[in-house]
Design an enzyme around this catalytic site. Structure first.
Site, PDB file in Angstrom:
ATOM      1  N   SER A 181      -6.285   6.976 -23.296  1.00  0.00           N
ATOM      2  CA  SER A 181      -6.090   6.679 -24.525  1.00  0.00           C
ATOM      3  C   SER A 181      -6.235   5.423 -25.237  1.00  0.00           C
ATOM      4  O   SER A 181      -6.447   5.140 -26.518  1.00  0.00           O
ATOM      5  CB  SER A 181      -4.395   6.945 -24.689  1.00  0.00           C
ATOM      6  OG  SER A 181      -4.080   5.922 -23.861  1.00  0.00           O
ATOM      7  N   HIS A 209      -5.684  13.784 -25.690  1.00  0.00           N
ATOM      8  CA  HIS A 209      -6.383  13.472 -26.715  1.00  0.00           C
ATOM      9  C   HIS A 209      -7.668  14.246 -26.835  1.00  0.00           C
ATOM     10  O   HIS A 209      -8.141  14.071 -27.687  1.00  0.00           O
ATOM     11  CB  HIS A 209      -6.626  11.780 -26.529  1.00  0.00           C
ATOM     12  CG  HIS A 209      -5.413  10.822 -26.788  1.00  0.00           C
ATOM     13  ND1 HIS A 209      -4.925  10.564 -27.859  1.00  0.00           N
ATOM     14  CD2 HIS A 209      -4.612  10.480 -25.673  1.00  0.00           C
ATOM     15  CE1 HIS A 209      -4.076   9.665 -27.634  1.00  0.00           C
ATOM     16  NE2 HIS A 209      -3.763   9.568 -26.256  1.00  0.00           N
ATOM     17  N   LYS A 239      -0.466  15.587 -31.437  1.00  0.00           N
ATOM     18  CA  LYS A 239      -1.846  14.910 -31.881  1.00  0.00           C
ATOM     19  C   LYS A 239      -2.547  15.827 -32.593  1.00  0.00           C
ATOM     20  O   LYS A 239      -2.327  16.054 -33.818  1.00  0.00           O
ATOM     21  CB  LYS A 239      -2.421  14.377 -30.780  1.00  0.00           C
ATOM     22  CG  LYS A 239      -1.604  13.498 -30.016  1.00  0.00           C
ATOM     23  CD  LYS A 239      -2.047  12.702 -28.796  1.00  0.00           C
ATOM     24  CE  LYS A 239      -1.174  11.455 -28.268  1.00  0.00           C
ATOM     25  NZ  LYS A 239       0.062  11.822 -27.878  1.00  0.00           N
TER      26      LYS A 239
END
Length: 386
Positions: A181, A209, A239
């Protein structure tokens, strides 16, 4: 409380401020997006993880409105009592099909999912092997599991193999971010799977992610890892998916075990069912989201090309929406972030202890919701700072 104890807290806060490590919450008005109002200022945001621009997408908003009339707001109970709604169940089945795993389990957050998986799989007779740059939730989960906790240097598979070979643990778990990240690089999935097979370990991959972004949106799993019974896959849903929660996908027996043993799943009220209804729509948008991903890739290429000769700092290698620009000192990174804000650009400064000393950085995150003009504005401002 004694005044001495309060004084120690106040001294600690003052020390954080002096070291440019104090954090504060910014106040958002309105919906999340590429252009937002923060602390009363209209800015272009380069700090959201809303990679596909789904957080305020009309289709997801409509799904939420429709679900409200069916299920109301709260879940009312834990999943194992009466809180497990059909929307939860439908999403778990759809998610498992989408990522190519036999079964899935929905958690309220990624933090709870990591805690639930590692405490259920490792426990006192186990050992967790973790990349040194794993997210804090994986670190905390490993420490709280009661298992032995062994860390290997970032991406150093030779060191990891030595640790696995020396281990006498009954249950071994290799735990790794799939997209890291703060650096934006990817874990070597198949090489990790080789080691997991050689030393009879689980491979737990946190794809917070990568899900929705990498490949066709199904995340960073390779075909081989998708087919392996020893791979346990986590996707964060707040996300790129634009909603909330996290889903773990694995062999049916693994999911059944988590339902029985994952305390953060068992002993908490289920997430609102309307969120699961939104997630079902989000999956549909991700599956049909090639145009969004293409636009995002175009922004990444534009930024990297535009900052090749930047004097302010250097971009780390990354093909993901996470584009870290290393500045060095905490104070310098903070000053650069503040200067960008004066230009109407919100880019966070990431400092120790989140990243190693002297690698403070601007963490630029791109979204399909940005325009090429937004990215060009950021490039121009960074060059002006340099």
């Amino acid at each position: 409380m004694s005044s001495a104890a309060l004084t120690r807290l106040q001294d600690g806060l003052a020390a954080l401020q002096a070291d440019h490590l104090e954090r504060r919450r910014r106040l958002l008005d309105g919906a999340q997006g590429a252009h937002v109002t923060i602390d009363g200022q209209r800015v272009v945001s380069f700090c959201s993880n809303d990679y596909l621009g789904l957080a305020a997408d009309p289709a997801l908003v409509a799904a939420a409105h429709a679900a409200l009339d069916i299920c109301g707001v709260g879940a009312g109970a834990a999943h194992l009592i009466t809180g497990h709604h059909r929307f939860h169940d439908d999403f778990e089945a759809a998610f498992a099909r989408f990522v190519g795993k036999p079964a899935a389990l929905l958690f309220s957050t990624g933090y709870l999912a990591n805690l639930g998986v590692l405490t259920a799989l490792a426990a006192k007779k186990g050992e967790v092997f973790a990349d040194k740059l794993n997210h804090a939730s994986l670190v905390d989960a490993a420490q709280l599991s009661g298992a032995s906790f062994t860390r290997y240097r970032h991406g150093d598979l030779s060191q990891l193999e030595g640790q696995l070979a020396a281990s006498t643990a009954l249950d071994k778990v290799i735990a790794s971010d799939l997209v890291f990240s703060m650096d934006g690089d990817l874990a070597p999935v198949d090489a990790l799977l080789d080691l997991a097979e050689r030393y009879d370990a689980w491979l737990y991959l946190d794809d917070a992610h990568g899900f929705g972004v990498l490949g066709d949106g199904r995340g960073g799993l390779t075909a081989r890892a998708r087919a392996s019974d020893r791979v346990i896959y986590l996707a964060t849903l707040g996300k790129a998916a634009g909603v909330s929660g996290a889903a773990v996908a694995a062999h049916v027996s693994v999911i059944d075990w988590l339902v029985q043993k994952a305390r953060p799943y068992i002993y908490t009220t289920a997430s609102p069912p309307l969120l699961a209804a939104c997630l079902l729509e989000s999956l549909r948008q991700i599956e049909a989201g090639e145009a969004r991903r293409a636009r995002l890739c175009s922004h990444i290429a534009q930024l990297r090309e535009g900052l090749v000769d930047l004097k302010l700092g250097a971009l780390m290698p990354s093909d993901t929406p996470i584009q870290p620009l290393v500045i060095g000192a905490n104070a310098d990174a903070v000053r650069a972030s503040q200067a960008l804000l004066q230009h109407g650009l919100l880019v966070p400064a990431i400092r120790t202890p989140t990243v190693p000393a002297n690698t403070a950085r601007l963490r630029i995150t791109l979204s399909a919701a940005h325009s090429a003009d937004d990215v060009a504005q950021l490039i121009e401002a960074l060059h002006a700072l340099g």
